[in-house]
Design an enzyme around this catalytic site. Structure first.
Site, PDB file in Angstrom:
ATOM      1  N   ARG A  93       0.800  -1.228   0.000  1.00  0.00           N
ATOM      2  CA  ARG A  93       0.000   0.000   0.000  1.00  0.00           C
ATOM      3  C   ARG A  93       0.835   1.281   0.000  1.00  0.00           C
ATOM      4  O   ARG A  93       0.266   2.390  -0.045  1.00  0.00           O
ATOM      5  CB  ARG A  93      -0.970   0.006   1.202  1.00  0.00           C
ATOM      6  CG  ARG A  93      -1.968  -1.151   1.202  1.00  0.00           C
ATOM      7  CD  ARG A  93      -3.109  -0.930   2.191  1.00  0.00           C
ATOM      8  NE  ARG A  93      -3.977   0.174   1.804  1.00  0.00           N
ATOM      9  CZ  ARG A  93      -4.982   0.643   2.557  1.00  0.00           C
ATOM     10  NH1 ARG A  93      -5.237   0.088   3.729  1.00  0.00           N
ATOM     11  NH2 ARG A  93      -5.731   1.648   2.143  1.00  0.00           N
ATOM     12  N   HIS A 108      -7.026  -2.019  12.810  1.00  0.00           N
ATOM     13  CA  HIS A 108      -7.127  -0.551  12.778  1.00  0.00           C
ATOM     14  C   HIS A 108      -8.110  -0.123  13.870  1.00  0.00           C
ATOM     15  O   HIS A 108      -9.106  -0.822  14.119  1.00  0.00           O
ATOM     16  CB  HIS A 108      -7.726  -0.066  11.443  1.00  0.00           C
ATOM     17  CG  HIS A 108      -6.751   0.162  10.332  1.00  0.00           C
ATOM     18  ND1 HIS A 108      -7.075  -0.101   9.017  1.00  0.00           N
ATOM     19  CD2 HIS A 108      -5.490   0.653  10.318  1.00  0.00           C
ATOM     20  CE1 HIS A 108      -6.044   0.216   8.245  1.00  0.00           C
ATOM     21  NE2 HIS A 108      -5.068   0.667   9.007  1.00  0.00           N
ATOM     22  N   CYS A 119     -14.036   2.541   6.575  1.00  0.00           N
ATOM     23  CA  CYS A 119     -12.788   2.401   5.808  1.00  0.00           C
ATOM     24  C   CYS A 119     -12.892   3.078   4.451  1.00  0.00           C
ATOM     25  O   CYS A 119     -11.898   3.566   3.920  1.00  0.00           O
ATOM     26  CB  CYS A 119     -12.467   0.928   5.579  1.00  0.00           C
ATOM     27  SG  CYS A 119     -12.148   0.003   7.066  1.00  0.00           S
TER      28      CYS A 119
HETATM   29  N1  ARG Z   1      -7.008  -4.296   3.138  1.00  0.00           N
HETATM   30  C1  ARG Z   1      -6.869  -3.041   3.821  1.00  0.00           C
HETATM   31  C2  ARG Z   1      -5.692  -3.122   4.781  1.00  0.00           C
HETATM   32  O1  ARG Z   1      -5.499  -4.144   5.387  1.00  0.00           O
HETATM   33  C3  ARG Z   1      -8.129  -2.663   4.528  1.00  0.00           C
HETATM   34  C4  ARG Z   1      -8.094  -1.305   5.131  1.00  0.00           C
HETATM   35  C5  ARG Z   1      -9.333  -0.976   5.873  1.00  0.00           C
HETATM   36  N2  ARG Z   1      -9.363   0.382   6.283  1.00  0.00           N
HETATM   37  C6  ARG Z   1      -9.681   0.812   7.506  1.00  0.00           C
HETATM   38  N3  ARG Z   1      -9.809   2.085   7.681  1.00  0.00           N
HETATM   39  N4  ARG Z   1      -9.783  -0.003   8.534  1.00  0.00           N
HETATM   40  O2  ARG Z   1      -4.946  -2.191   4.930  1.00  0.00           O
END
Ligand code: ARG
Length: 257
Positions: A82, A157, A251
């Site tokens: 990311r 998160h 998210c």
């Molecule tokens: N697949 C993403 C990750 O693991 C999902 C992010 C979800 N975003 C959030 N604000 N919780 O980073």
């Protein structure tokens, strides 16, 4: 919000993701469009950031940074998969006329781990954002940051287990936090809504409130009843396809404070 034009589950950086199963992009798009239309239908203005090829998680706009007034801090991601989202979102913020846009120097996944409740940020560490990022945010915005520790990898998160409802009111799932952090939250928010395990496990707490309507997973039925009892109006949504990447309503939404 960022349209899931390039959404997919191609790697696993949290326990929800199974790259062997992938995701149905057309369905994700339809569910996302319903979310956007729901916000707009309730009078909220939505700006859409273009997604980028090869950034399948970019749909999770909450992680892009923090906006308070005319100041923005863009994110710095934990995982290599990311990393490029940080500069992509930064460029978008930089073109929007904010007084100041800085890039986080420390690992900081934006509103995924930082939530503004009244006059303070609650911020998490444990899986993604670093304790040093908490201090960096405090200095940059001049807003006190209360640090909390997450302990369950399914809830990596802060916004997966804690939702801001209104002025000083939150809903959260206590077992996702260390014993010490549970105590901090209980002291700060004695009247908080405590969500059930079943509702946390469908990411029911990953919602957005406008102070009256609360937008979150329609699967979190007990939470809906708890919110109704407090005078909120639950608005249930289905983001099952995005749940396969470990995300839901919040998210997908970066709030402009
Ligand atoms: N697949 C993403 C990750 O693991 C999902 C992010 C979800 N975003 C959030 N604000 N919780 O980073």
């Amino acid at each position: 919000m960022c349209r899931p034009d390039h959404f997919d589950v191609r790697y696993a950086i949290n326990p929800w993701m199974d790259p062997t199963k992938g995701a149905d992009r057309a369905l994700a798009l339809a569910q996302w469009e319903t979310l956007r239309a729901t916000f707009e239908g309730h009078g909220h203005r939505v700006e859409v950031v273009p997604g980028e090829p090869d950034l399948p998680d970019m749909v999770f706009a909450a992680n892009s940074g923090l906006i308070v007034g005319d100041r923005v801090m863009s994110a710095r991601f934990t995982h290599a998969e990311r990393t490029a989202e940080g500069p992509a979102y930064h460029r978008w913020f930089a073109e929007r006329g904010f007084a100041e846009v800085v890039a986080a120097r420390e690992i900081n996944e934006g509103e995924g781990d930082f939530v503004l409740v009244g006059e303070r940020f609650l911020a998490a560490t444990g899986f993604r954002s670093s304790p040093a990022a908490h201090r960096e945010v405090e200095r940059y915005f001049g807003i006190p940051v209360v640090s909390l520790e997450l302990v369950d990898p399914r809830f990596y998160h802060l916004d997966t287990v804690l939702m801001v409802l209104g002025a000083g009111e939150i809903a959260y799932y206590p077992p996702a936090f260390s014993t010490e952090s549970q105590k901090v939250l209980a002291d700060l928010f004695p009247d908080a809504v405590r969500a059930s395990a079943a509702d946390a496990e469908v990411l029911g707490l990953n919602g957005v409130s406008d102070g009256y309507h609360v937008y979150f997973s329609g699967r979190a039925t007990k939470l809906a009843a708890q919110l109704t009892e407090r005078g909120y109006e639950p608005v249930g949504l289905d983001l099952s396809e995005l749940l396969k990447a470990g995300g839901s309503v919040k998210c997908c939404t970066l709030e402009v404070h």
